[in-house]
Write an enzyme that holds these catalytic residues in place. Structure first.
Site, PDB file in Angstrom:
ATOM      1  N   ARG A 117      20.908 -13.759  -0.437  1.00  0.00           N
ATOM      2  CA  ARG A 117      19.483 -14.012  -0.681  1.00  0.00           C
ATOM      3  C   ARG A 117      19.036 -13.669  -2.098  1.00  0.00           C
ATOM      4  NH1 ARG A 117      16.446 -11.284   4.487  1.00  0.00           N
ATOM      5  NH2 ARG A 117      17.124 -12.782   6.021  1.00  0.00           N
ATOM      6  N   ASP A 144       0.818  -1.217   0.000  1.00  0.00           N
ATOM      7  CA  ASP A 144       0.000   0.000   0.000  1.00  0.00           C
ATOM      8  C   ASP A 144       0.849   1.263   0.000  1.00  0.00           C
ATOM      9  OD1 ASP A 144      -2.131  -1.697   0.110  1.00  0.00           O
ATOM     10  OD2 ASP A 144      -2.680  -1.242   2.172  1.00  0.00           O
TER      11      ASP A 144
END
Length: 166
Positions: free
Chosen positions: A131, A58
Protein backbone atom coordinates in the site's frame (compact mmCIF):
# COMPACT_ATOMS: atom_id res chain seq x y z
CA UNK A 1 -9.60 14.95 26.32
CA UNK A 2 -6.39 16.47 27.57
CA UNK A 3 -3.38 14.78 29.08
CA UNK A 4 -2.47 15.56 32.68
CA UNK A 5 1.15 16.61 33.06
CA UNK A 6 3.18 16.89 36.22
CA UNK A 7 6.81 17.81 36.86
CA UNK A 8 8.67 14.96 38.49
CA UNK A 9 12.35 15.61 39.32
CA UNK A 10 12.30 18.62 37.01
CA UNK A 11 10.96 16.73 33.99
CA UNK A 12 7.36 16.77 32.76
CA UNK A 13 5.58 13.43 32.74
CA UNK A 14 2.08 12.35 31.76
CA UNK A 15 0.20 11.21 34.85
CA UNK A 16 -3.22 10.60 33.33
CA UNK A 17 -5.92 12.42 31.40
CA UNK A 18 -9.02 14.56 31.63
CA UNK A 19 -11.67 12.59 29.73
CA UNK A 20 -15.38 12.75 28.96
CA UNK A 21 -17.42 9.68 29.81
CA UNK A 22 -19.28 8.88 26.59
CA UNK A 23 -22.44 7.47 28.22
CA UNK A 24 -23.06 10.35 30.64
CA UNK A 25 -21.08 13.25 29.22
CA UNK A 26 -19.41 13.74 32.62
CA UNK A 27 -15.87 15.10 32.74
CA UNK A 28 -13.51 12.83 34.69
CA UNK A 29 -9.93 13.04 35.86
CA UNK A 30 -8.10 9.71 35.49
CA UNK A 31 -4.68 9.24 37.05
CA UNK A 32 -2.39 6.54 35.70
CA UNK A 33 1.22 5.37 35.79
CA UNK A 34 1.04 4.79 32.04
CA UNK A 35 -1.23 6.59 29.58
CA UNK A 36 -1.81 5.26 26.08
CA UNK A 37 -3.73 7.09 23.40
CA UNK A 38 -5.57 4.90 20.90
CA UNK A 39 -7.63 7.51 19.13
CA UNK A 40 -7.84 6.31 15.55
CA UNK A 41 -6.41 7.81 12.43
CA UNK A 42 -6.25 11.17 10.75
CA UNK A 43 -7.73 10.40 7.33
CA UNK A 44 -9.92 13.49 7.33
CA UNK A 45 -6.84 15.69 6.89
CA UNK A 46 -6.90 14.53 3.24
CA UNK A 47 -9.34 15.73 0.60
CA UNK A 48 -10.05 12.14 -0.43
CA UNK A 49 -10.14 9.43 2.22
CA UNK A 50 -11.88 6.15 2.92
CA UNK A 51 -11.62 6.83 6.67
CA UNK A 52 -14.74 7.63 8.70
CA UNK A 53 -15.60 11.22 9.63
CA UNK A 54 -14.28 10.73 13.17
CA UNK A 55 -10.72 10.08 11.95
CA UNK A 56 -9.65 13.69 12.45
CA UNK A 57 -6.26 13.33 14.10
CA UNK A 58 -7.44 14.71 17.45
CA UNK A 59 -5.37 12.14 19.35
CA UNK A 60 -2.21 13.31 17.61
CA UNK A 61 -3.04 16.91 18.45
CA UNK A 62 -3.60 16.00 22.10
CA UNK A 63 -0.27 14.17 22.26
CA UNK A 64 1.55 16.95 20.43
CA UNK A 65 0.19 19.64 22.78
CA UNK A 66 1.43 17.55 25.71
CA UNK A 67 4.88 17.44 24.06
CA UNK A 68 4.70 13.67 23.59
CA UNK A 69 6.96 12.05 21.06
CA UNK A 70 4.86 11.44 17.96
CA UNK A 71 6.34 8.68 15.82
CA UNK A 72 5.54 5.99 13.26
CA UNK A 73 2.71 7.94 11.67
CA UNK A 74 3.38 6.12 8.40
CA UNK A 75 1.73 3.08 9.98
CA UNK A 76 -1.75 4.59 9.97
CA UNK A 77 -3.90 2.18 8.01
CA UNK A 78 -5.09 3.59 4.71
CA UNK A 79 -6.29 2.44 1.31
CA UNK A 80 -4.55 3.93 -1.72
CA UNK A 81 -7.47 3.39 -4.12
CA UNK A 82 -10.93 4.89 -3.84
CA UNK A 83 -13.58 6.14 -6.23
CA UNK A 84 -12.65 9.60 -7.52
CA UNK A 85 -15.46 12.12 -7.76
CA UNK A 86 -15.21 15.64 -9.14
CA UNK A 87 -15.56 18.26 -6.36
CA UNK A 88 -19.10 19.17 -7.49
CA UNK A 89 -20.13 15.50 -7.21
CA UNK A 90 -18.87 15.08 -3.63
CA UNK A 91 -21.52 17.20 -1.91
CA UNK A 92 -21.40 16.34 1.79
CA UNK A 93 -19.35 13.16 1.53
CA UNK A 94 -16.81 12.80 4.32
CA UNK A 95 -15.34 9.56 3.06
CA UNK A 96 -14.70 8.16 -0.39
CA UNK A 97 -15.99 4.84 -1.64
CA UNK A 98 -13.25 2.26 -1.08
CA UNK A 99 -12.04 0.24 -4.05
CA UNK A 100 -10.49 -2.86 -2.53
CA UNK A 101 -6.85 -3.56 -3.25
CA UNK A 102 -8.12 -7.01 -4.20
CA UNK A 103 -9.07 -5.36 -7.52
CA UNK A 104 -5.35 -4.82 -8.16
CA UNK A 105 -4.72 -8.41 -7.05
CA UNK A 106 -7.33 -9.63 -9.55
CA UNK A 107 -5.52 -7.94 -12.45
CA UNK A 108 -6.51 -4.29 -12.13
CA UNK A 109 -3.94 -1.95 -13.67
CA UNK A 110 -3.19 1.60 -12.54
CA UNK A 111 -3.11 4.04 -15.44
CA UNK A 112 -2.42 7.75 -15.65
CA UNK A 113 -4.96 9.87 -17.55
CA UNK A 114 -3.00 9.30 -20.77
CA UNK A 115 -3.85 5.60 -20.37
CA UNK A 116 -0.26 4.62 -19.58
CA UNK A 117 0.45 1.94 -17.03
CA UNK A 118 2.98 3.42 -14.58
CA UNK A 119 3.54 1.19 -11.54
CA UNK A 120 6.36 -0.86 -13.15
CA UNK A 121 8.39 2.36 -13.31
CA UNK A 122 8.18 2.70 -9.52
CA UNK A 123 8.40 -0.89 -8.27
CA UNK A 124 9.06 -4.27 -9.90
CA UNK A 125 5.95 -5.69 -8.15
CA UNK A 126 3.87 -3.11 -10.04
CA UNK A 127 0.22 -3.12 -8.89
CA UNK A 128 1.00 -5.84 -6.34
CA UNK A 129 3.41 -3.60 -4.40
CA UNK A 130 2.48 -2.80 -0.77
CA UNK A 131 0.00 0.00 0.00
CA UNK A 132 2.62 2.57 0.96
CA UNK A 133 4.55 2.02 -2.28
CA UNK A 134 1.35 2.18 -4.36
CA UNK A 135 0.18 5.36 -2.59
CA UNK A 136 3.53 7.12 -3.08
CA UNK A 137 3.66 6.03 -6.72
CA UNK A 138 0.15 7.30 -7.40
CA UNK A 139 1.00 10.62 -5.72
CA UNK A 140 4.23 10.91 -7.70
CA UNK A 141 2.49 10.11 -10.99
CA UNK A 142 -0.28 12.65 -10.34
CA UNK A 143 2.26 15.37 -9.48
CA UNK A 144 4.42 14.49 -12.49
CA UNK A 145 1.48 14.98 -14.88
CA UNK A 146 -0.47 17.62 -12.92
CA UNK A 147 -3.45 15.27 -12.60
CA UNK A 148 -6.09 15.04 -9.88
CA UNK A 149 -6.44 11.25 -10.04
CA UNK A 150 -5.38 8.07 -11.81
CA UNK A 151 -7.43 5.20 -13.18
CA UNK A 152 -7.77 1.62 -11.98
CA UNK A 153 -8.63 -0.46 -15.03
CA UNK A 154 -9.88 -4.03 -14.75
CA UNK A 155 -11.78 -4.01 -18.05
CA UNK A 156 -9.65 -6.81 -19.55
CA UNK A 157 -11.11 -9.27 -17.01
CA UNK A 158 -14.41 -11.04 -17.79
CA UNK A 159 -17.30 -9.01 -16.34
CA UNK A 160 -18.92 -12.18 -15.00
CA UNK A 161 -15.83 -12.85 -12.86
CA UNK A 162 -15.73 -9.27 -11.59
CA UNK A 163 -19.42 -9.28 -10.68
CA UNK A 164 -19.11 -12.68 -9.02
CA UNK A 165 -15.95 -11.82 -7.09
CA UNK A 166 -16.70 -8.22 -6.05
Amino acid sequence: LELLLSKIKGKEHCVGAHIVESMTGRALRVLAKTTMLATGGAGQVYLNTTNPAVATGDGLAIAFRAKAEVANMEFFQFHPTSLYLEPAQRQDMTKAFLISEAVRGAGGRLLNLEGEQFMQGYDSRAELAPRDVVARSIDSEMRKHGQSHVLLDISDQPSSEILDHF
